[in-house]
Design a protein around this motif. Structure first.
Motif, PDB file in Angstrom:
ATOM      1  N   LEU A 111     -17.500 -56.611  -5.696  1.00 32.97           N
ATOM      2  CA  LEU A 111     -16.352 -56.886  -5.874  1.00 32.97           C
ATOM      3  C   LEU A 111     -15.307 -57.523  -4.394  1.00 32.97           C
ATOM      4  CD1 LEU A 111     -15.297 -53.349  -7.164  1.00 32.97           C
ATOM      5  CD2 LEU A 111     -15.238 -55.115  -8.443  1.00 32.97           C
ATOM      6  N   SER A 112     -14.376 -58.557  -5.256  1.00 25.25           N
ATOM      7  CA  SER A 112     -13.172 -58.563  -3.851  1.00 25.25           C
ATOM      8  C   SER A 112     -11.811 -59.085  -4.801  1.00 25.25           C
ATOM      9  CB  SER A 112     -14.030 -59.952  -3.749  1.00 25.25           C
ATOM     10  OG  SER A 112     -12.953 -60.470  -2.923  1.00 25.25           O
ATOM     11  N   VAL A 147      -1.119 -52.358   4.330  1.00 26.07           N
ATOM     12  CA  VAL A 147      -1.078 -50.606   3.565  1.00 26.07           C
ATOM     13  C   VAL A 147      -1.058 -49.885   5.085  1.00 26.07           C
ATOM     14  CG1 VAL A 147      -2.281 -49.769   2.066  1.00 26.07           C
ATOM     15  CG2 VAL A 147      -0.619 -51.476   1.638  1.00 26.07           C
ATOM     16  N   VAL A 148      -2.359 -50.327   5.420  1.00 27.20           N
ATOM     17  CA  VAL A 148      -3.354 -49.701   6.290  1.00 27.20           C
ATOM     18  C   VAL A 148      -2.056 -48.907   7.363  1.00 27.20           C
ATOM     19  CG1 VAL A 148      -4.722 -49.230   7.962  1.00 27.20           C
ATOM     20  CG2 VAL A 148      -5.862 -50.441   5.939  1.00 27.20           C
ATOM     21  N   ILE A 149      -1.086 -49.392   8.009  1.00 28.39           N
ATOM     22  CA  ILE A 149      -0.966 -49.263   8.918  1.00 28.39           C
ATOM     23  C   ILE A 149       0.440 -48.114   8.891  1.00 28.39           C
ATOM     24  CG2 ILE A 149       0.992 -50.065  10.921  1.00 28.39           C
ATOM     25  CD1 ILE A 149      -0.250 -52.300  10.736  1.00 28.39           C
ATOM     26  N   ALA A 150       1.101 -48.922   7.646  1.00 24.68           N
ATOM     27  CA  ALA A 150       2.130 -47.866   7.005  1.00 24.68           C
ATOM     28  C   ALA A 150       1.871 -46.554   6.718  1.00 24.68           C
ATOM     29  CB  ALA A 150       2.531 -48.697   5.640  1.00 24.68           C
ATOM     30  N   PHE A 202     -10.502 -40.281   3.844  1.00 16.18           N
ATOM     31  CA  PHE A 202      -9.340 -41.520   4.519  1.00 16.18           C
ATOM     32  C   PHE A 202      -9.951 -42.611   4.859  1.00 16.18           C
ATOM     33  CE2 PHE A 202      -6.775 -42.305   8.130  1.00 16.18           C
ATOM     34  CZ  PHE A 202      -6.030 -43.116   7.762  1.00 16.18           C
ATOM     35  N   VAL A 203     -10.862 -42.588   5.482  1.00 18.49           N
ATOM     36  CA  VAL A 203     -12.066 -43.629   6.306  1.00 18.49           C
ATOM     37  C   VAL A 203     -12.505 -44.114   5.581  1.00 18.49           C
ATOM     38  CG1 VAL A 203     -14.059 -43.660   8.186  1.00 18.49           C
ATOM     39  CG2 VAL A 203     -12.295 -42.097   8.704  1.00 18.49           C
ATOM     40  N   ILE A 204     -13.247 -43.194   4.799  1.00 16.03           N
ATOM     41  CA  ILE A 204     -14.083 -44.247   3.920  1.00 16.03           C
ATOM     42  C   ILE A 204     -12.817 -45.089   2.658  1.00 16.03           C
ATOM     43  CG2 ILE A 204     -15.080 -44.508   1.441  1.00 16.03           C
ATOM     44  CD1 ILE A 204     -16.469 -42.312   2.156  1.00 16.03           C
ATOM     45  N   GLY A 205     -11.497 -45.135   2.307  1.00 19.77           N
ATOM     46  CA  GLY A 205     -10.310 -45.986   1.290  1.00 19.77           C
ATOM     47  C   GLY A 205     -10.434 -47.109   2.034  1.00 19.77           C
ATOM     48  N   ILE A 206     -10.325 -46.819   4.047  1.00 18.98           N
ATOM     49  CA  ILE A 206      -9.797 -47.549   4.595  1.00 18.98           C
ATOM     50  C   ILE A 206     -10.642 -48.855   4.784  1.00 18.98           C
ATOM     51  CG2 ILE A 206      -8.877 -48.431   6.648  1.00 18.98           C
ATOM     52  CD1 ILE A 206      -7.373 -45.894   7.279  1.00 18.98           C
ATOM     53  N   ALA A 207     -12.160 -48.181   4.991  1.00 24.86           N
ATOM     54  CA  ALA A 207     -13.254 -49.349   5.278  1.00 24.86           C
ATOM     55  C   ALA A 207     -13.392 -49.720   3.965  1.00 24.86           C
ATOM     56  CB  ALA A 207     -14.529 -48.736   5.284  1.00 24.86           C
ATOM     57  N   LEU A 208     -13.202 -49.895   2.900  1.00 21.19           N
ATOM     58  CA  LEU A 208     -13.087 -50.015   1.160  1.00 21.19           C
ATOM     59  C   LEU A 208     -12.162 -51.339   1.162  1.00 21.19           C
ATOM     60  CD1 LEU A 208     -14.458 -50.229  -2.092  1.00 21.19           C
ATOM     61  CD2 LEU A 208     -13.030 -48.297  -2.203  1.00 21.19           C
ATOM     62  N   LEU A 209     -10.643 -50.782   1.175  1.00 21.15           N
ATOM     63  CA  LEU A 209      -9.602 -51.684   1.222  1.00 21.15           C
ATOM     64  C   LEU A 209     -10.272 -53.261   1.712  1.00 21.15           C
ATOM     65  CD1 LEU A 209      -7.234 -51.924  -0.099  1.00 21.15           C
ATOM     66  CD2 LEU A 209      -6.186 -51.111   2.081  1.00 21.15           C
ATOM     67  N   SER A 234     -13.475 -57.068   8.598  1.00 21.67           N
ATOM     68  CA  SER A 234     -14.390 -55.778   8.945  1.00 21.67           C
ATOM     69  C   SER A 234     -13.813 -54.642   8.220  1.00 21.67           C
ATOM     70  CB  SER A 234     -14.811 -56.126   9.887  1.00 21.67           C
ATOM     71  OG  SER A 234     -14.855 -55.462  10.992  1.00 21.67           O
ATOM     72  N   PRO A 235     -14.706 -53.325   7.999  1.00 20.86           N
ATOM     73  CA  PRO A 235     -14.250 -52.178   7.719  1.00 20.86           C
ATOM     74  C   PRO A 235     -14.544 -51.841   8.432  1.00 20.86           C
ATOM     75  CG  PRO A 235     -16.044 -52.573   7.024  1.00 20.86           C
ATOM     76  CD  PRO A 235     -15.679 -53.349   7.423  1.00 20.86           C
ATOM     77  N   ALA A 236     -14.492 -52.193  10.112  1.00 21.09           N
ATOM     78  CA  ALA A 236     -14.842 -51.334  11.609  1.00 21.09           C
ATOM     79  C   ALA A 236     -13.379 -51.863  11.875  1.00 21.09           C
ATOM     80  CB  ALA A 236     -15.792 -51.601  12.096  1.00 21.09           C
ATOM     81  N   LEU A 237     -12.911 -52.767  11.925  1.00 23.19           N
ATOM     82  CA  LEU A 237     -11.813 -53.514  11.930  1.00 23.19           C
ATOM     83  C   LEU A 237     -10.905 -52.639  11.502  1.00 23.19           C
ATOM     84  CD1 LEU A 237      -9.670 -55.413  13.807  1.00 23.19           C
ATOM     85  CD2 LEU A 237      -9.650 -57.139  11.494  1.00 23.19           C
TER      86      LEU A 237
END
Length: 610
Positions: free
Chosen positions: A195-196, A216-219, A248-255, A262-265
């Motif tokens: 998916l992309s 979205v991540v920051i807000a 929370f962590v998995i959702g951000i990594a997925l987005l 990079s999900p780590a970023l």
């Protein structure tokens, strides 16, 4: 289910056996996990385990680790790192790529293959470096902070690297792949792609979607996390809070993955946003166990993924290429350390810790093969070089700690600030502990001389107008320059146990008129500082724990004044117990083997419980 249980059992047994042994001999947990992976490699091969697939799953430990690192960094501190982040990180990736590319072309590779090899080998191992620096307490040192800056830049650089590599595709590889693809189109269509959100967009549209995802991540970190966690806390169930933290962590990594980042970023940015949140410590405690287990699993898979048949067939070539890569990266890192004014042991810590290839190299090598950039034979050889360089990294840390650091520690290589004005109070260390003490002294109108060994920390403090000095407080000449002979009070706030004890012992012996307040990292450290001659000893977490206990009494119905009185009585009693036990404590004997100490402790505990 049985296969899963067998696999989990094998991984756990390997880690439980090897890591304590490696730690016992001072090798660190990372090398222990790598050895465990090498040891169980034949078993995994016999079970037909997809080690690479397990490794991709375990890489999520790196994502969690960067989230936790972000929680330790406030946005202002991150902004203060911008020069090293862009300058040091950018030059490291650029210069390493050029030199590795040049070496590869000398070995007969075409320019595009050589460039691809240079790019993917320029990256270092975030997992190994951050884990080892954290274990050894070096992450906040100048060398550790420089390493972190470069690792963070590398994580950002992965984005343009993924865009660059397909442009280096070899026409002959693409032609062969096209013939293969025409025969397997039907099966490929059935499998489908990942998916992309940006795959079918134009460049400017993809850029807008990417920027929107970051926003979205920051807000979300600023405005959504507090009400969400407040709502979850109403359930008063720890497992729900843990699930929310993971969500929370998995959702951000997925987005981040959906927009090609990079999900780590992404999780690192979220951690920075939440650095001042009241839920920060809860998030740390909930996520850290998962981070540790996944990182351990990742290191095991690195050791297990080594192709020993290919390695043995090309052992000499692989070792030469690996050592050559480490030498090139070490050369670049030492040059940059000089340009960015890293000196002494910090320079060598920076160079040796970052001289390996990184775990993202495994991903990039697979990516280059899929995009017809690298032939399979060269890719297999590069996979061995990446793995071997990571396996050798713990040995480089041992060289630093056992050979380089002891030699440089005794030399006067680091210039220290000139201290013209002698003040009555000297504070050694300005971290989270010493900083509070310094603020209290200044609030009461006292002038202090603050000494700290981290120039990066002091540069940040000076931006806020605080008067601090660079230097190693454990050096007698620096203490004299700071005015220890005329000082009234010396406060030891550093968190290195042995260094703090030796510092107290030195000041008490050579400057007996100076009163000493010392920070203890645990109860046994109290005994050591007491024997060294400290006048007042404060444990890191004792006072906050007493306050928590007093609050617990109040919640149980004890009046506030009575609870305060009981807390003061407890503190007095605990001090008396410490003094008595200090007389029986022998630092040369483990506490659990000191019969006299144990018997007296049992008597005092029994007396308290009566």
């Amino acid at each position: 289910m049985t296969d899963f249980l067998i696999l989990a059992f094998v991984f756990l047994v390997a880690g439980v056996i090897s890591v304590p042994i490696a730690s016992r001999f001072g090798l660190g947990s990372v090398l222990g996990y790598l050895i465990a992976g090498v040891a169980i490699s034949p078993i995994l091969s016999g079970l037909n385990v997809d080690v690479v697939g397990v490794q991709h799953f375990a890489e999520f430990g790196v994502v969690m680790m960067l989230f936790l690192v972000g929680l330790e960094l406030e946005p202002k501190m991150l902004w203060s790192m911008r020069q090293r982040l862009l300058g040091l990180g950018g030059l490291q990736v650029g210069l390493t790529t050029v030199l590795v590319m040049g070496a590869a072309m000398l070995l007969g590779l075409s320019w595009n293959v050589a460039l691809a090899a240079g790019v993917l080998l320029s990256l270092s191992s975030t997992a190994i470096v951050l884990q080892t620096l954290s274990e050894k307490g070096l992450l906040r040192s100048d060398g550790g902070q420089a390493s972190f800056s470069v690792l963070l830049f590398q994580d950002i650089a992965v984005i343009p690297i993924l865009a660059l590599l397909p442009l280096l595709a070899l026409p002959e590889l693409a032609g062969v792949a096209g013939d293969i693809a025409s025969h397997g189109a039907h099966s490929g269509a059935e499998e489908g792609g990942s998916l992309s959100l940006v795959e079918d967009l134009q460049g400017w549209q993809a850029a807008l979607v990417t920027i929107a995802a970051i926003a979205v991540v920051i807000a979300g970190g600023f405005y959504l996390t507090r009400p969400i966690f407040r709502y979850v806390a109403m359930a008063n169930l720890r497992e729900v809070f843990v699930a929310t933290a993971l969500l929370f962590v998995i959702g951000i990594a997925l987005l981040m993955t959906l927009v090609g980042l990079s999900p780590a970023l992404g999780t690192f940015l979220a951690g920075v946003v939440l650095a001042n949140s009241e839920y920060r410590h809860e998030l740390e405690s909930d996520i850290d166990p998962f981070r540790g287990l996944l990182l351990g699993l990742f290191f095991i898979t690195v050791g297990a993924a080594i192709n020993f048949e290919l390695l043995l067939a090309n052992l000499g070539v692989t070792l030469l290429l690996t050592i050559g890569l480490i030498a090139i990266k070490l050369f670049v890192l030492l040059v940059l350390a000089h340009l960015f004014r890293l000196k002494g042991s910090a320079k060598w810590l920076f160079g040796l810790s970052m001289a390996q290839a990184g775990e993202f190299g495994f991903v990039l090598i697979s990516f280059t093969v899929a995009n017809h950039v690298l032939p399979q034979a060269i890719a297999d050889q590069l996979l061995l070089v990446v793995a071997m360089s990571m396996v050798l990294t713990p040995a480089l840390f041992i060289v630093y700690s056992q050979v380089i650091q002891p030699r440089l520690a005794s030399k006067d290589e680091l210039p220290v600030d000139e201290i013209a004005e002698k003040r009555p109070i000297i504070i050694a260390g300005h971290g989270r502990f010493g900083g509070v003490i310094n603020n209290m002294m200044r609030t009461a109108g006292y002038k202090t001389t603050v000494l700290d060994y981290s120039s990066a920390q002091l540069e940040m403090l000076r931006t806020y107008g605080l008067r601090v000095f660079f230097g190693d407080a454990t050096r007698p000449d620096l203490l004299l320059a700071a005015g220890i002979a005329e000082a009234r009070l010396f406060i030891v706030a550093i968190d290195q146990r042995e260094a703090a004890t030796e510092l107290v012992r030195h000041v008490r012996k050579h400057h007996p008129k100076v009163r000493i307040v010392a920070r203890a990292v645990n109860r046994h450290h109290v005994y050591e500082l007491y024997a060294a001659g400290a006048h007042h000893i404060i444990r890191d977490t004792f006072d906050s724990a007493v306050r928590a206990g007093r609050s617990a009494w109040e919640e149980l119905g004890i009046p506030k004044d009575k609870a305060e009185e009981m807390a003061q009585d407890f503190v007095k009693e605990d001090k008396q117990v410490l003094r008595e036990l200090a007389e029986h404590y022998d630092p040369t004997v483990p506490a659990h083997e000191n019969t006299e100490y144990i018997n007296r402790a049992r008597e005092l505990i029994s007396k308290r419980d009566q």
